[in-house]
Write a protein that holds these residues in place. Structure first.
Motif, short mmCIF file in Angstrom:
data_model
loop_
_atom_site.label_atom_id
_atom_site.label_comp_id
_atom_site.label_asym_id
_atom_site.label_seq_id
_atom_site.Cartn_x
_atom_site.Cartn_y
_atom_site.Cartn_z
N LEU A 1 0.82 -1.21 0.00
CA LEU A 1 0.00 0.00 0.00
C LEU A 1 0.86 1.26 0.00
CD1 LEU A 1 -2.80 -1.06 2.51
CD2 LEU A 1 -3.07 -0.67 0.07
N GLN A 2 1.98 1.23 0.71
CA GLN A 2 2.85 2.41 0.78
C GLN A 2 3.45 2.74 -0.58
OE1 GLN A 2 5.44 1.09 3.87
NE2 GLN A 2 4.23 1.99 5.52
N LYS A 3 3.65 1.72 -1.43
CA LYS A 3 4.21 1.97 -2.76
C LYS A 3 3.23 2.71 -3.67
CE LYS A 3 7.43 -1.95 -2.89
NZ LYS A 3 7.76 -3.24 -3.54
N LYS A 4 1.93 2.54 -3.42
CA LYS A 4 0.93 3.15 -4.31
C LYS A 4 0.83 4.66 -4.14
CE LYS A 4 -1.88 -0.99 -4.87
NZ LYS A 4 -3.25 -1.57 -4.79
N ARG A 5 0.95 5.15 -2.89
CA ARG A 5 0.95 6.60 -2.60
C ARG A 5 -0.34 7.29 -3.04
NH1 ARG A 5 6.03 8.56 -1.35
NH2 ARG A 5 7.75 7.08 -1.63
N THR A 6 -1.45 6.61 -3.03
CA THR A 6 -2.73 7.22 -3.37
C THR A 6 -3.52 7.51 -2.09
OG1 THR A 6 -3.82 5.07 -3.56
CG2 THR A 6 -2.80 5.97 -5.56
N LYS A 7 -4.56 8.34 -2.23
CA LYS A 7 -5.37 8.67 -1.06
C LYS A 7 -6.08 7.43 -0.51
CE LYS A 7 -6.33 13.54 -2.04
NZ LYS A 7 -7.40 14.56 -2.27
N SER A 8 -6.59 6.61 -1.42
CA SER A 8 -7.27 5.39 -0.96
C SER A 8 -6.30 4.45 -0.27
CB SER A 8 -7.93 4.69 -2.14
OG SER A 8 -6.96 4.30 -3.11
N ALA A 9 -5.05 4.39 -0.76
CA ALA A 9 -4.05 3.53 -0.13
C ALA A 9 -3.72 4.04 1.28
CB ALA A 9 -2.78 3.48 -0.97
N LYS A 10 -3.62 5.36 1.44
CA LYS A 10 -3.36 5.93 2.76
C LYS A 10 -4.52 5.65 3.72
CE LYS A 10 -0.34 9.63 1.08
NZ LYS A 10 -0.16 11.09 0.92
N LYS B 1 -4.37 3.40 7.29
CA LYS B 1 -4.86 3.79 8.61
C LYS B 1 -5.81 2.73 9.17
CE LYS B 1 -4.48 8.80 8.05
NZ LYS B 1 -5.24 10.08 8.00
N GLU B 2 -6.68 2.21 8.30
CA GLU B 2 -7.62 1.19 8.74
C GLU B 2 -6.88 -0.06 9.22
OE1 GLU B 2 -10.14 0.52 5.41
OE2 GLU B 2 -11.18 2.44 5.59
N ARG B 3 -5.88 -0.48 8.45
CA ARG B 3 -5.13 -1.67 8.82
C ARG B 3 -4.31 -1.45 10.09
NH1 ARG B 3 -5.17 -5.98 6.05
NH2 ARG B 3 -6.12 -6.04 3.98
N SER B 4 -3.78 -0.24 10.25
CA SER B 4 -3.02 0.07 11.45
C SER B 4 -3.91 -0.06 12.69
CB SER B 4 -2.44 1.48 11.36
OG SER B 4 -1.80 1.84 12.55
N ARG B 5 -5.12 0.49 12.61
CA ARG B 5 -6.03 0.39 13.75
C ARG B 5 -6.47 -1.05 14.00
NH1 ARG B 5 -7.91 5.54 11.72
NH2 ARG B 5 -9.42 4.52 10.37
N ARG B 6 -6.70 -1.79 12.91
CA ARG B 6 -7.11 -3.19 13.06
C ARG B 6 -6.00 -4.01 13.74
NH1 ARG B 6 -8.62 -5.90 7.56
NH2 ARG B 6 -10.07 -4.14 7.59
N GLU B 7 -4.76 -3.77 13.32
CA GLU B 7 -3.64 -4.50 13.92
C GLU B 7 -3.49 -4.14 15.39
OE1 GLU B 7 1.14 -5.26 13.13
OE2 GLU B 7 -0.07 -4.15 11.68
N ALA B 8 -3.67 -2.85 15.71
CA ALA B 8 -3.56 -2.42 17.11
C ALA B 8 -4.64 -3.08 17.96
CB ALA B 8 -3.67 -0.90 17.19
N ARG B 9 -5.85 -3.18 17.42
CA ARG B 9 -6.93 -3.85 18.17
C ARG B 9 -6.61 -5.32 18.39
NH1 ARG B 9 -10.22 -0.73 14.67
NH2 ARG B 9 -10.62 -2.55 13.35
#
Length: 388
Positions: free
Chosen positions: A230-239, A243-251
């Motif tokens: 996702l970081q390679k894509k650099r699009t708004k949807s990728a960002k 964020k969604e995946r970061s929160r999911r992993e934290a949960r």
């Protein structure tokens, strides 16, 4: 009576009109907080009382209520207090570093969805109806429904104290309330359970419990690969997906730590034992690992797991001590011989002195348990008055 602070989360279920009013209010709160932050920055970040003189009257003119204006000012001042504490601790780099200069060169900025505190004047709870009445810029909203578990509702009814924070995640609103739960009376432990924290095995106890990290490490490795794509894509949807995946992993991590901590504390309470934990402060500086292992070490919430064990133990009355982790993985739990070569591999411990063979983490947990006994006895003896 000692109290344990527990944060309880409830999910708001507003209708369309209520959701629109709450979202607009949060945006207004944080927009005004950004203005107050600029005022504070231009005036050298004065103390809270002086900042009130500069900003309070204008916040009232902008349409905020008296109590809400006070909260906005306090929120800004607290943000600067946190920033200055981070600078003193060099969390933003050493003096003169680019990151530190950037942080000091501009005012603190609040996101449109940043959390906003509410006290009992601006927010009231109706537990039987599972609803709240909350102040907004469109007026006070009554009967805003919320959902939570039966245990969370009971805790709110009995122990809720002080302010609650309104937050927004992905268009969903939550209230975070602080509950001050009385700490159970601590009993005299019949020995200690040693807890060894690690990567291959998240937690290993001297009583035989082992929380294997294989499945979790696979999960985190998969998430790391997905983040890289996702970081390679650099699009708004990728960002947004990041964020969604970061929160999911934290949960996921938080839930895993809760389960492990509850299992350990329940075992200690059942056997009337105490819990002996390693002192984790400075673990990242002490441990020497190869580069591929560093990501795993730095991304796992060791401190969170230890904190969960401590607060659950306090609620159950289970004694907890912290011990020096030095040589716990190199020392034989049977004869006490210390040698770096005793650790034959990551999982295998073979004592060069007495020949005992054991699982490396299990051996370390027994050493931690023994140190816990010593720390408890030393602390108890220091509290006994000297004989005249």
């Amino acid at each position: 009576m000692l109290l344990v602070k527990v944060v309880t989360q409830v999910k708001l279920i507003p209708d369309a009109a209520q959701a629109s009013a709450i979202a607009a209010t949060m945006h207004t709160f944080n927009s005004e907080a950004n203005w107050v932050s600029e005022v504070a920055f231009m005036n050298g970040v004065p103390r809270e009382y002086a900042l009130r003189k500069l900003a309070y009257a204008q916040l009232k003119e902008r349409g905020l209520g008296a109590q809400v204006a006070q909260h906005v000012i306090k929120k800004v001042r607290d943000a600067y207090t946190t920033l200055h504490a981070g600078l003193r601790a060099q969390n933003l780099g050493r003096p003169g570093s680019k990151r530190r200069r950037t942080a000091q060169a501009k005012p603190v900025v609040f996101r449109p969805q940043a959390a906003q505190p509410y006290d009992d004047r601006c927010l009231s709870w109706q537990y039987d109806a599972q609803a709240v009445s909350i102040w907004t810029t469109a007026g006070r909203l009554k009967n805003v429904r919320f959902a939570c578990s039966a245990d969370a509702l009971k805790m709110l009814q009995q122990y809720r104290k002080g302010e609650s924070d309104l937050i927004e995640r992905d268009g969903v609103f939550y209230l975070l309330a602080v509950c001050e739960v009385p700490e159970a009376e601590q009993y005299e432990p019949d020995g200690f359970i040693g807890v060894d924290l690690g990567i291959a095995n998240i937690a290993t106890t001297s009583t035989g419990y082992q929380a294997a990290g294989r499945g979790l490490n696979r999960y985190r490795k998969r998430q790391l690969a997905l983040r890289a794509k996702l970081q390679k894509k650099r699009t708004k949807s990728a960002k947004r997906r990041l964020k969604e995946r970061s929160r999911r992993e934290a949960r996921h991590v938080t839930n895993t730590n809760h389960i492990i901590a509850k299992t350990i504390v329940t075992e200690a309470e059942r056997t009337s034992a105490g819990i002996s934990l390693e002192e984790l402060k400075g673990i990242r500086q002490r441990v020497r690992l190869r580069k591929p292992q560093r990501v795993t070490l730095h991304s796992w919430a060791f401190a969170q797991l230890a904190d969960f064990i401590v607060y659950k133990a306090r609620r159950a009355g289970v004694p907890v001590v912290h011990v020096d982790p030095a040589y716990t993985s190199r020392q034989c739990c049977e004869c006490g011989h210390i040698d770096k070569k005793n650790r034959a591999s990551q999982a295998l411990f073979i004592c060069l002195n007495c020949g005992v063979v054991a699982h490396a983490d299990r051996n370390a947990s027994h050493n931690i348990a023994r140190k816990g006994d010593a720390v408890w006895i030393a602390g108890r003896e220091s509290r006994v008055p000297a004989t005249p």
